[in-house]
Design a protein around this motif. Structure first.
Motif, mmCIF file in Angstrom:
data_model
loop_
_atom_site.group_PDB
_atom_site.id
_atom_site.type_symbol
_atom_site.label_atom_id
_atom_site.label_comp_id
_atom_site.label_asym_id
_atom_site.label_seq_id
_atom_site.Cartn_x
_atom_site.Cartn_y
_atom_site.Cartn_z
ATOM 1 N N VAL A 77 0.868 -1.386 0.029
ATOM 2 C CA VAL A 77 -0.107 0.052 0.000
ATOM 3 C C VAL A 77 0.800 1.241 -0.094
ATOM 4 C CG1 VAL A 77 -0.376 -0.166 2.678
ATOM 5 C CG2 VAL A 77 -1.855 1.068 1.178
ATOM 6 N N VAL A 78 0.557 2.049 -0.884
ATOM 7 C CA VAL A 78 1.215 3.390 -1.007
ATOM 8 C C VAL A 78 0.067 4.599 -0.469
ATOM 9 C CG1 VAL A 78 1.902 5.490 -2.413
ATOM 10 C CG2 VAL A 78 2.574 2.700 -2.724
ATOM 11 N N ASN A 79 0.244 5.163 0.528
ATOM 12 C CA ASN A 79 1.662 4.897 1.390
ATOM 13 C C ASN A 79 1.554 3.992 2.603
ATOM 14 O OD1 ASN A 79 3.241 7.403 0.304
ATOM 15 N ND2 ASN A 79 1.583 8.742 1.048
ATOM 16 N N SER A 80 2.596 3.682 3.142
ATOM 17 C CA SER A 80 2.426 2.853 4.322
ATOM 18 C C SER A 80 1.768 3.224 5.289
ATOM 19 C CB SER A 80 3.726 2.299 4.630
ATOM 20 O OG SER A 80 4.340 3.604 5.432
ATOM 21 N N PRO A 81 1.216 2.444 5.974
ATOM 22 C CA PRO A 81 0.323 2.816 7.411
ATOM 23 C C PRO A 81 1.230 3.481 8.211
ATOM 24 C CG PRO A 81 0.513 0.456 7.056
ATOM 25 C CD PRO A 81 1.197 1.068 5.993
ATOM 26 N N GLU A 82 2.439 3.327 8.301
ATOM 27 C CA GLU A 82 3.386 3.807 9.165
ATOM 28 C C GLU A 82 3.385 5.336 8.767
ATOM 29 O OE1 GLU A 82 4.392 1.216 7.761
ATOM 30 O OE2 GLU A 82 4.424 -0.240 9.304
ATOM 31 N N THR A 83 3.453 5.739 7.446
ATOM 32 C CA THR A 83 3.799 6.778 7.217
ATOM 33 C C THR A 83 2.403 7.608 7.398
ATOM 34 O OG1 THR A 83 5.459 6.598 5.499
ATOM 35 C CG2 THR A 83 3.985 8.406 4.795
ATOM 36 N N ALA A 84 1.293 6.911 7.196
ATOM 37 C CA ALA A 84 0.154 7.809 7.240
ATOM 38 C C ALA A 84 -0.021 7.996 8.712
ATOM 39 C CB ALA A 84 -1.172 6.811 6.875
ATOM 40 N N LYS A 85 0.320 7.265 9.618
ATOM 41 C CA LYS A 85 0.048 7.461 11.102
ATOM 42 C C LYS A 85 1.126 8.812 11.341
ATOM 43 C CE LYS A 85 1.603 5.384 15.400
ATOM 44 N NZ LYS A 85 2.887 5.687 15.748
ATOM 45 N N LEU A 86 2.102 8.780 10.866
ATOM 46 C CA LEU A 86 3.195 10.070 11.411
ATOM 47 C C LEU A 86 2.496 11.163 10.805
ATOM 48 C CD1 LEU A 86 6.795 8.330 10.742
ATOM 49 C CD2 LEU A 86 5.357 8.988 12.990
ATOM 50 N N CYS A 87 2.075 11.143 9.314
ATOM 51 C CA CYS A 87 1.668 12.432 8.628
ATOM 52 C C CYS A 87 0.229 12.839 9.026
ATOM 53 C CB CYS A 87 1.847 12.101 7.303
ATOM 54 S SG CYS A 87 3.512 11.817 6.665
ATOM 55 N N SER A 88 -0.696 12.166 9.464
ATOM 56 C CA SER A 88 -1.977 12.487 9.643
ATOM 57 C C SER A 88 -2.224 13.048 11.209
ATOM 58 C CB SER A 88 -3.197 11.035 9.705
ATOM 59 O OG SER A 88 -2.425 10.432 10.662
ATOM 60 N N ASP A 89 -1.008 12.870 11.923
ATOM 61 C CA ASP A 89 -1.277 13.718 13.170
ATOM 62 C C ASP A 89 -0.182 14.455 13.525
ATOM 63 O OD1 ASP A 89 -0.516 14.081 16.242
ATOM 64 O OD2 ASP A 89 -2.085 12.497 16.384
ATOM 65 N N LYS A 90 -0.449 15.793 13.699
ATOM 66 C CA LYS A 90 0.357 16.858 13.801
ATOM 67 C C LYS A 90 1.603 16.657 14.498
ATOM 68 C CE LYS A 90 -1.711 20.588 11.435
ATOM 69 N NZ LYS A 90 -3.139 19.953 10.971
ATOM 70 N N VAL A 91 1.133 16.136 16.003
ATOM 71 C CA VAL A 91 2.147 15.947 17.025
ATOM 72 C C VAL A 91 3.118 14.736 16.455
ATOM 73 C CG1 VAL A 91 2.298 15.143 19.211
ATOM 74 C CG2 VAL A 91 0.246 16.378 18.642
#
Lengths: 300, 56
Positions: A77-91
């Motif tokens: 999957v593009v993007n990876s769930p790890e990337t989505a987790k980091l990018c979707s939350d500003k903290v």
């Protein structure tokens, strides 16, 4: 190849990608995540037969979970769930950027209105209060006074989802009326634009004027490093110039994982969708999807 | 080019040749945001309201 596209709304950006994929003869399976269900054992069809899945969910919550399930099913999957987790939350984004040594606006997080007000006072006025999840410049508050801060904090605490009681307070960066967007594929810049407005918010979605931006080596370096810090993939890296327009110092304030590029495509000579699909084809051919998307902070 | 009825005002809404299920179009008569829920035959539904976590 067979390409899945997770979506709940087909924006012009998705249409550009769909057109490019179909013109190249790829079989595209659109998966409306409002209709699909995701169990533990088997992927909803036709997800399981896809060589790669593009997460283009406009709703962050759906993006996070649908992408995570695709990964669970071993569907790249593009993007990876790890990337989505980091990018979707500003903290998460701020911490990832900071841990990678990338300049990012000074930020304090507080969990009560009292401690948030202390943080705001410590920054001084103006400073900025942002929702931890959100996009397009919505629910952003530029605080010019203590009385305004008190009012916004009370509203957030009273009216908001529990996430609104995670108070993300940030320095106000006096940018030169514009910020910069660099679209990257695994850190490689595809195109860049400036977004200008008389308003302090310069999101294209809020009506900012867009113009092609010629990358300098520092912006390119920061875009690459910001991409690496969140695990790579197809990203929109946002930067602000420090010291006025044409200054050579920047701060990275956001990385977007379901990046919109309609405005960028119109502002630059590069065909963004073509370049993105070139990259996707190469990535699938190399069987690299999902295997090199390790966030920088968990790398050994 | 196909057409479908606006679910709010009933006026006819023209869809682009390459209309996609999931795409949003505006009714030129009443301004309602409409979601394309079918292309053959063309069918429209009222688009969902903006949600807080929408974005990029």
């Amino acid at each position: 190849m067979e390409v899945g596209l997770l979506y709940s709304r087909i924006r012009p950006d998705e249409k550009l990608l769909l057109t490019e994929l179909r013109e190249r003869g790829h079989e595209v399976h659109k998966v409306d995540v409002r209709e699909a269900t995701f169990g533990l054992d088997a992927p909803p069809e036709p997800l399981g037969q896809c060589d790669v899945v593009l997460d283009r969910c406009m709703a962050t919550s759906r993006s996070r979970y649908a992408g995570r399930f695709a990964d669970h099913y071993d569907v790249p999957v593009v993007n990876s769930p790890e990337t989505a987790k980091l990018c979707s939350d500003k903290v998460e984004t701020t911490l990832a950027l900071s841990e990678a040594g990338i300049p990012t606006p000074e930020t304090t997080v507080a969990f009560t209105t009292e401690s948030a007000l202390e943080a705001i006072e410590a920054f001084g006025y103006p400073c900025v209060l942002k929702p931890v999840v959100g996009s397009w410049g919505r629910l952003m508050a530029k605080l010019e006074s203590r009385s305004a801060a008190e009012a916004v904090l009370e509203h957030k605490e009273t009216l908001g989802h529990y996430e609104h009681s995670v108070f993300y307070v940030q320095q106000f960066v006096d940018k030169p009326g514009r910020d910069l967007r660099v679209l990257t594929v695994d850190g490689e810049p595809v195109a860049a634009m400036s977004r200008s407005s008389d308003h302090w918010l310069t999101n294209a979605a809020a009506g900012a004027e867009t113009e092609s931006f010629e990358l300098d080596s520092e912006v390119e370096r920061l875009a690459r490093e910001a991409s690496e810090a969140v695990g790579g993939g197809l990203l929109g890296v946002d930067l602000m110039e420090l010291g006025g327009e044409g200054g050579d110092e920047y701060t990275v304030h956001e990385v977007n994982h379901t990046v919109e590029f309609k405005a960028l495509n119109a502002a630059v000579d590069v065909d963004v969708a073509t370049t993105v699909i070139d990259w996707l084809e190469a990535k699938v051919a190399d069987s690299e999807v999902g295997t090199d998307a390790t966030p920088a902070e968990v790398q050994p | 080019m196909s057409e479908a009825d606006c679910v709010t005002c009933g006026d006819s809404v023209a869809l682009p040749e390459d209309a996609e299920v999931g795409e949003i179009v505006d009714c030129g008569s009443c301004g309602t945001e409409l979601e394309v829920v079918g292309v053959d035959p063309a069918e429209l539904a009222e688009a969902p309201d903006l949600a807080e976590d929408w974005g990029e």
